[in-house]
Design a protein around this motif. Structure first.
Motif, PDB file in Angstrom:
ATOM      1  N   ILE A 111      27.553  48.946  39.711  1.00 22.61           N
ATOM      2  CA  ILE A 111      26.994  49.356  41.006  1.00 22.61           C
ATOM      3  C   ILE A 111      26.407  48.148  41.728  1.00 22.61           C
ATOM      4  N   GLU A 112      25.652  47.323  40.985  1.00 28.71           N
ATOM      5  CA  GLU A 112      25.101  46.111  41.597  1.00 28.71           C
ATOM      6  C   GLU A 112      26.224  45.157  42.000  1.00 28.71           C
ATOM      7  N   GLY A 113      27.286  45.117  41.210  1.00 29.94           N
ATOM      8  CA  GLY A 113      28.407  44.238  41.522  1.00 29.94           C
ATOM      9  C   GLY A 113      29.140  44.620  42.786  1.00 29.94           C
ATOM     10  N   LEU A 499      34.270  47.870  30.566  1.00 30.10           N
ATOM     11  CA  LEU A 499      33.034  48.388  31.143  1.00 30.10           C
ATOM     12  C   LEU A 499      31.934  47.330  31.218  1.00 30.10           C
ATOM     13  N   GLY A 500      31.856  46.491  30.189  1.00 31.05           N
ATOM     14  CA  GLY A 500      30.735  45.573  30.077  1.00 31.05           C
ATOM     15  C   GLY A 500      30.931  44.234  30.742  1.00 31.05           C
ATOM     16  N   LYS A 501      32.169  43.841  31.061  1.00 23.72           N
ATOM     17  CA  LYS A 501      32.422  42.505  31.600  1.00 23.72           C
ATOM     18  C   LYS A 501      32.956  42.526  33.031  1.00 23.72           C
ATOM     19  N   SER A 502      33.803  43.493  33.336  1.00 23.30           N
ATOM     20  CA  SER A 502      34.494  43.504  34.627  1.00 23.30           C
ATOM     21  C   SER A 502      33.566  43.975  35.752  1.00 23.30           C
ATOM     22  N   LEU A 503      33.797  43.387  36.949  1.00 25.45           N
ATOM     23  CA  LEU A 503      33.105  43.840  38.160  1.00 25.45           C
ATOM     24  C   LEU A 503      34.105  44.311  39.215  1.00 25.45           C
ATOM     25  N   LEU A 504      35.332  44.553  38.802  1.00 29.40           N
ATOM     26  CA  LEU A 504      36.326  45.043  39.737  1.00 29.40           C
ATOM     27  C   LEU A 504      35.937  46.425  40.249  1.00 29.40           C
ATOM     28  N   PRO A 505      36.177  46.691  41.526  1.00 34.35           N
ATOM     29  CA  PRO A 505      35.715  47.977  42.119  1.00 34.35           C
ATOM     30  C   PRO A 505      36.632  49.151  41.791  1.00 34.35           C
ATOM     31  N   TRP A 506      37.066  49.263  40.575  1.00 35.83           N
ATOM     32  CA  TRP A 506      37.840  50.445  40.141  1.00 35.83           C
ATOM     33  C   TRP A 506      37.708  50.614  38.645  1.00 35.83           C
TER      34      TRP A 506
END
Length: 506
Positions: A111-113, A499-506
């Motif tokens: 969410i922050e990403g 879940l823990g590393k990616s900041l992709l919006p999907w």
């Protein structure tokens, strides 16, 4: 020339924005310095007392710098225990709740990403309108009623000039790490409690067996004393004392049975089932004491203990929050664009001439908020100082836990040896007293004292046996329990990475 000058200014502005967006205000995370020459004890580790080949009397060796196995409970060689722990890891509700909490924390980081990406929304607004003759005396085509269909995109973007968004992502990631290590601590505590509960059950069963054996022996003596009293060779006082001895031993059984029942209830809850569910029975002879025990270096302990890693994550979160607080006090830019089309009839959509758009940039600088932003930064700095001190205290407590566990392994081995020698001596003394009683060389009082002494020695020996197994459990727990060599997350490594590393919006 004018064109070149304008292009140069635009490129310079773009470069400035790029440089600003590459920096992040606030302190970078680093672990606090720790005391030098950290050690668990001043003396060199030596093998424990012991002489047996199997059971609780074996000698244990310490191996420094050895990795902790993920399934450390298997060293006790009990298949029923192994199956029970596997069941608990799959079904324990507290552990599963922590797993869901970790997923939630990872989603909060994402969410922050989302602040790194532009926002895009679409709207469609069909309206039916009537124009007053006062406002429009000569309307288009002399029509007073008309339709307007507006389709619009709203595009917004806030450049991360000061790194506040990235600091917020870092803080959320640290909070997710905190949740992860709290999950590992929950798993470690659950496993340790379950293993200790099985050892406690085995110890209580051994105490009950020892007590029942002593009661049978005491009843046999009571039968003899009763017969002697009928012949006039023993007094009523001798018989009353023997009755009291039997009653005293029998009075301990309800308490032991209560402990046994409550221990099995605890085991059932840890496994994730109700107390009426069938569980295997455990006895001390089913356990094998490990002959070698790993001892991690104090420096390795900083990465192995879940509580230390959680305290470390708290420092990183507090450090990042300072950057967020500083960024909130600095000027910021918001970019927006609203391309749209407005038509009277739907068939005119996408025809030339009906489009409209707006491009805007807004610069915002907080001026006065009653001092809230200043105090928020000060609060964040105080939180970082608190987190640093908490981390240092956690490290010292962890080192103490390992030191206490090593002392317990060593001195409880000595205690078991002493209790074994005491039991041998009291058993021999009891045999001698029984023989002398048959020959009439000693009184019933001497016989009773020998029995009570032997009973106490036997119970103390059984308790010392259980303590040796529990001490090994305590050492594995104090060293972190090898969580890094197993998967307690309740999801595949690929899902954890996503879940823990990616900041992709999907």
């Amino acid at each position: 020339m004018m064109l070149r000058s304008r292009m140069s200014r635009r490129v310079s502005l773009l470069l400035c924005l790029t440089v600003l967006s590459a920096c992040a205000v606030g302190p970078d995370f680093h672990r606090p310095d720790l005391p030098k020459n950290m050690a668990y004890q001043g003396a060199r580790l030596t093998a424990t007392a012991g002489h047996g080949v199997v059971g609780a009397t074996v000698q244990q060796q310490f191996q420094s710098g050895v990795d902790i196995p993920g399934q450390w409970w298997t060293v006790f060689g009990n298949p029923n225990l192994n199956a029970l722990v596997d069941q608990a890891l799959a079904n324990n509700q507290s552990l599963r709740a922590m797993q869901q909490g970790l997923k939630s924390a990872w989603e909060q980081r994402r969410i922050e990403g989302a602040g790194l990406y532009p926002t895009l929304s679409a709207s469609f607004n069909p309206t039916r309108n009537k124009t007053s003759r006062v406002y429009s005396p000569i309307p288009n085509a002399n029509v007073w009623l008309y339709n307007v269909h507006t389709a619009q995109l709203n595009i917004g973007y806030v450049p991360d000039l000061w790194g506040g968004t990235r600091r917020a992502i870092e803080a959320a990631g640290a909070q997710a790490d905190l949740q992860k290590f709290q999950l590992e601590a929950t798993a470690l505590t659950m496993i340790s409690d379950l293993v200790n509960a099985t050892i406690e059950e085995a110890t209580i069963r051994a105490e009950i067996d020892a007590t029942n054996e002593l009661i049978r022996s005491q009843r046999a003596v009571l039968k003899t004393v009763t017969a002697e009293q009928g012949l006039g060779n023993a007094s009523r006082q001798d018989m009353a004392q023997q009755l009291a001895s039997v009653a005293q031993l029998e009075a301990t059984l309800p308490g032991l049975n209560l402990q046994l029942a409550q221990t099995r209830d605890q085991m059932a809850v840890l496994v994730g089932v109700t107390p009426n569910s069938p569980l295997p029975e455990f006895r001390l002879e089913q356990f094998t004491l490990p002959k070698t025990l790993p001892v991690s270096l104090p420096s390795d302990l900083l990465n192995q203990r879940p509580d230390i890693r959680a305290a470390q994550a708290q420092i990183q979160s507090a450090s990042a929050q300072i950057g967020v607080a500083i960024a909130n006090r600095l000027p910021n830019v918001q970019l927006s664009a609203t391309p749209a089309q407005a038509v009277g009839v739907m068939s005119d959509f996408f025809k030339p001439g009906y489009g409209n758009w707006t491009i805007a940039a807004t610069v915002m600088q907080p001026i006065f908020q009653g001092g809230s932003l200043l105090h928020a930064e000060r609060q964040a700095r105080d939180n970082l100082l608190q987190a640093n001190e908490t981390y240092k205290a956690t490290v010292l407590s962890a080192i103490q836990d390992v030191a206490d566990s090593l002392h317990a392994v060593t001195f409880d081995a000595d205690a078991l040896t002493a209790n074994e020698n005491t039991l041998k001596a009291t058993s021999q003394s009891l045999k001698i007293a029984q023989g002398q009683l048959r020959l009439g060389d000693v009184s019933e009082l001497v016989m009773l004292q020998a029995q009570q002494t032997n009973a106490q020695a036997r119970l103390a020996y059984v308790q010392a046996e259980g303590a040796r197994f529990s001490d090994s459990v305590g050492l594995f727990q104090a060293l972190g329990g090898g969580w890094w060599n197993r998967n307690d997350m309740g999801m595949t490594p690929a899902a954890q990475k996503s879940l823990g590393k990616s900041l992709l919006p999907w």
